[in-house]
Design a protein around this motif. Structure first.
Motif, PDB file in Angstrom:
ATOM      1  N   LEU A   7       0.859  -1.170   0.000  1.00  9.18           N
ATOM      2  CA  LEU A   7       0.000   0.000   0.000  1.00  9.18           C
ATOM      3  C   LEU A   7       0.900   1.225   0.000  1.00  9.18           C
ATOM      4  O   LEU A   7       1.757   1.364   0.872  1.00  9.18           O
ATOM      5  N   GLN A   8       0.710   2.089  -0.972  1.00  6.42           N
ATOM      6  CA  GLN A   8       1.536   3.286  -1.105  1.00  6.42           C
ATOM      7  C   GLN A   8       0.676   4.516  -0.886  1.00  6.42           C
ATOM      8  O   GLN A   8      -0.187   4.830  -1.702  1.00  6.42           O
ATOM      9  N   ALA A   9       0.947   5.213   0.221  1.00  4.79           N
ATOM     10  CA  ALA A   9       0.175   6.407   0.557  1.00  4.79           C
ATOM     11  C   ALA A   9       0.904   7.656   0.092  1.00  4.79           C
ATOM     12  O   ALA A   9       2.143   7.692   0.066  1.00  4.79           O
ATOM     13  N   SER A  10       0.130   8.660  -0.249  1.00  2.18           N
ATOM     14  CA  SER A  10       0.704   9.942  -0.680  1.00  2.18           C
ATOM     15  C   SER A  10      -0.284  11.056  -0.402  1.00  2.18           C
ATOM     16  O   SER A  10      -1.452  10.805  -0.098  1.00  2.18           O
ATOM     17  N   GLY A  11       0.209  12.302  -0.494  1.00  2.00           N
ATOM     18  CA  GLY A  11      -0.670  13.451  -0.387  1.00  2.00           C
ATOM     19  C   GLY A  11      -0.527  14.253   0.881  1.00  2.00           C
ATOM     20  O   GLY A  11      -1.163  15.305   1.028  1.00  2.00           O
ATOM     21  N   GLY A  12       0.264  13.774   1.823  1.00  2.00           N
ATOM     22  CA  GLY A  12       0.449  14.533   3.050  1.00  2.00           C
ATOM     23  C   GLY A  12       1.263  15.787   2.824  1.00  2.00           C
ATOM     24  O   GLY A  12       1.835  15.997   1.756  1.00  2.00           O
ATOM     25  N   GLY A  13       1.304  16.637   3.846  1.00  2.00           N
ATOM     26  CA  GLY A  13       2.076  17.858   3.738  1.00  2.00           C
ATOM     27  C   GLY A  13       1.666  18.864   4.777  1.00  2.00           C
ATOM     28  O   GLY A  13       0.947  18.543   5.727  1.00  2.00           O
ATOM     29  N   LEU A  14       2.127  20.085   4.583  1.00  2.00           N
ATOM     30  CA  LEU A  14       1.824  21.190   5.494  1.00  2.00           C
ATOM     31  C   LEU A  14       0.659  21.993   4.936  1.00  2.00           C
ATOM     32  O   LEU A  14       0.666  22.372   3.754  1.00  2.00           O
ATOM     33  N   VAL A  15      -0.318  22.258   5.776  1.00  2.64           N
ATOM     34  CA  VAL A  15      -1.481  23.030   5.365  1.00  2.64           C
ATOM     35  C   VAL A  15      -1.882  23.953   6.502  1.00  2.64           C
ATOM     36  O   VAL A  15      -1.687  23.615   7.676  1.00  2.64           O
ATOM     37  N   GLN A  16      -2.425  25.093   6.166  1.00  4.82           N
ATOM     38  CA  GLN A  16      -2.864  26.040   7.185  1.00  4.82           C
ATOM     39  C   GLN A  16      -4.203  25.623   7.772  1.00  4.82           C
ATOM     40  O   GLN A  16      -4.993  24.930   7.120  1.00  4.82           O
ATOM     41  N   PRO A  17      -4.470  26.025   9.003  1.00  2.92           N
ATOM     42  CA  PRO A  17      -5.792  25.749   9.594  1.00  2.92           C
ATOM     43  C   PRO A  17      -6.905  26.261   8.692  1.00  2.92           C
ATOM     44  O   PRO A  17      -6.816  27.357   8.138  1.00  2.92           O
ATOM     45  N   ASN A  62     -12.352   1.233  -7.282  1.00  5.90           N
ATOM     46  CA  ASN A  62     -12.104  -0.203  -7.272  1.00  5.90           C
ATOM     47  C   ASN A  62     -11.329  -0.669  -8.514  1.00  5.90           C
ATOM     48  O   ASN A  62     -10.752  -1.755  -8.488  1.00  5.90           O
ATOM     49  N   VAL A  63     -11.322   0.127  -9.555  1.00  5.31           N
ATOM     50  CA  VAL A  63     -10.537  -0.226 -10.743  1.00  5.31           C
ATOM     51  C   VAL A  63      -9.056   0.070 -10.484  1.00  5.31           C
ATOM     52  O   VAL A  63      -8.174  -0.721 -10.826  1.00  5.31           O
ATOM     53  N   LYS A  64      -8.801   1.209  -9.865  1.00  6.09           N
ATOM     54  CA  LYS A  64      -7.419   1.599  -9.550  1.00  6.09           C
ATOM     55  C   LYS A  64      -6.935   1.046  -8.219  1.00  6.09           C
ATOM     56  O   LYS A  64      -5.777   1.264  -7.843  1.00  6.09           O
ATOM     57  N   ASN A  65      -7.809   0.348  -7.486  1.00  7.48           N
ATOM     58  CA  ASN A  65      -7.443  -0.193  -6.176  1.00  7.48           C
ATOM     59  C   ASN A  65      -6.876   0.897  -5.270  1.00  7.48           C
ATOM     60  O   ASN A  65      -5.844   0.715  -4.607  1.00  7.48           O
ATOM     61  N   THR A  66      -7.553   2.014  -5.254  1.00  8.77           N
ATOM     62  CA  THR A  66      -7.075   3.194  -4.541  1.00  8.77           C
ATOM     63  C   THR A  66      -8.164   3.744  -3.634  1.00  8.77           C
ATOM     64  O   THR A  66      -9.335   3.781  -4.018  1.00  8.77           O
ATOM     65  N   VAL A  67      -7.746   4.160  -2.455  1.00  8.99           N
ATOM     66  CA  VAL A  67      -8.647   4.808  -1.514  1.00  8.99           C
ATOM     67  C   VAL A  67      -8.182   6.243  -1.315  1.00  8.99           C
ATOM     68  O   VAL A  67      -6.979   6.529  -1.330  1.00  8.99           O
ATOM     69  N   TYR A  68      -9.134   7.141  -1.158  1.00  9.14           N
ATOM     70  CA  TYR A  68      -8.848   8.557  -1.009  1.00  9.14           C
ATOM     71  C   TYR A  68      -9.443   9.078   0.296  1.00  9.14           C
ATOM     72  O   TYR A  68     -10.433   8.543   0.791  1.00  9.14           O
ATOM     73  N   LEU A  69      -8.850  10.127   0.815  1.00 12.34           N
ATOM     74  CA  LEU A  69      -9.400  10.814   1.976  1.00 12.34           C
ATOM     75  C   LEU A  69      -9.341  12.312   1.688  1.00 12.34           C
ATOM     76  O   LEU A  69      -8.258  12.891   1.653  1.00 12.34           O
ATOM     77  N   GLN A  70     -10.500  12.888   1.458  1.00 16.28           N
ATOM     78  CA  GLN A  70     -10.586  14.331   1.260  1.00 16.28           C
ATOM     79  C   GLN A  70     -10.823  14.980   2.614  1.00 16.28           C
ATOM     80  O   GLN A  70     -11.826  14.688   3.277  1.00 16.28           O
ATOM     81  N   MET A  71      -9.898  15.829   3.019  1.00 15.04           N
ATOM     82  CA  MET A  71      -9.980  16.462   4.335  1.00 15.04           C
ATOM     83  C   MET A  71     -10.196  17.960   4.146  1.00 15.04           C
ATOM     84  O   MET A  71      -9.454  18.610   3.389  1.00 15.04           O
ATOM     85  N   THR A  72     -11.195  18.489   4.812  1.00 14.08           N
ATOM     86  CA  THR A  72     -11.498  19.920   4.748  1.00 14.08           C
ATOM     87  C   THR A  72     -11.562  20.491   6.157  1.00 14.08           C
ATOM     88  O   THR A  72     -11.617  19.754   7.138  1.00 14.08           O
ATOM     89  N   SER A  73     -11.563  21.810   6.230  1.00 11.31           N
ATOM     90  CA  SER A  73     -11.644  22.508   7.524  1.00 11.31           C
ATOM     91  C   SER A  73     -10.644  21.939   8.507  1.00 11.31           C
ATOM     92  O   SER A  73     -10.973  21.652   9.665  1.00 11.31           O
ATOM     93  N   LEU A  74      -9.438  21.769   8.064  1.00 10.38           N
ATOM     94  CA  LEU A  74      -8.420  21.131   8.891  1.00 10.38           C
ATOM     95  C   LEU A  74      -8.074  21.970  10.111  1.00 10.38           C
ATOM     96  O   LEU A  74      -8.050  23.214  10.055  1.00 10.38           O
ATOM     97  N   LYS A  75      -7.790  21.279  11.213  1.00  8.59           N
ATOM     98  CA  LYS A  75      -7.462  21.905  12.485  1.00  8.59           C
ATOM     99  C   LYS A  75      -6.079  21.453  12.922  1.00  8.59           C
ATOM    100  O   LYS A  75      -5.617  20.383  12.519  1.00  8.59           O
TER     101      LYS A  75
END
Length: 118
Positions: A3-13, A72-85
Motif C-alpha cells: 500500500l503506497q500512501a501519498s498526499g500529506g504535507g503542510l497546510v494552514q488551519p 475499485n478499478v485503480k485499487n485506490t482509496v482517497y481521503l478528502q480532508m477539509t476545515s483542517l485543524k
C-alpha cells in the motif's frame, strides 16, 4: 502486496488536503480500505473506512469534515480532508483487507505526515 500512501504535507488551519493510497502487487480482492492516524501521544485511531460496496464508517474526529472514497478499478482509496485543524496533525496510515490468494490479511501503508499549522 503493498500500500503506497501519498498526499500529506503542510497546510494552514481551515485548509484542505487529499490523501491517496494505492494497492499494488498480486492479490485477488480487496474488501475494506481505510485511514487511521497516529500522534506520538496517542494510539492509532480510526479516521474512516469504506467497504467495496461503498459503505462508509467515520471516526468522531472525521465526521462532517472528511470524506472517504475509493476507486475499485485503480485499487485506490482517497481521503478528502477539509476545515483542517491543528489537532488533525498526525501521521496518516492507510489500511486494507486484502485476499492475497492465500487468505484475507490486513495490510498497512507506510504513513504520510499531515501537519496543520499557520
Amino acid at each position: 502486496v503493498q500500500l503506497q500512501a501519498s498526499g500529506g504535507g503542510l497546510v494552514q488551519p481551515g485548509g484542505s488536503l487529499r490523501l491517496s493510497c494505492a494497492a499494488s502487487g498480486s492479490f485477488l480482492n480487496i474488501n475494506y480500505m481505510g485511514w487511521f492516524r497516529q500522534t506520538p501521544e496517542k494510539q492509532r485511531d480510526l479516521v474512516a473506512t469504506i467497504a467495496k460496496n461503498g459503505f462508509t464508517n467515520y471516526g468522531e474526529s472525521a465526521k462532517d469534515r472528511f470524506t472517504i472514497s475509493r476507486d475499485n478499478v485503480k485499487n485506490t482509496v482517497y481521503l478528502q480532508m477539509t476545515s483542517l485543524k491543528p489537532e488533525d496533525t498526525a501521521v496518516y496510515y492507510c489500511n486494507a483487507q486484502i485476499n492475497d490468494g492465500d487468505s484475507w490479511k490486513g495490510y498497512w501503508g507506510q504513513g504520510t505526515l499531515v501537519t496543520v499549522s499557520s
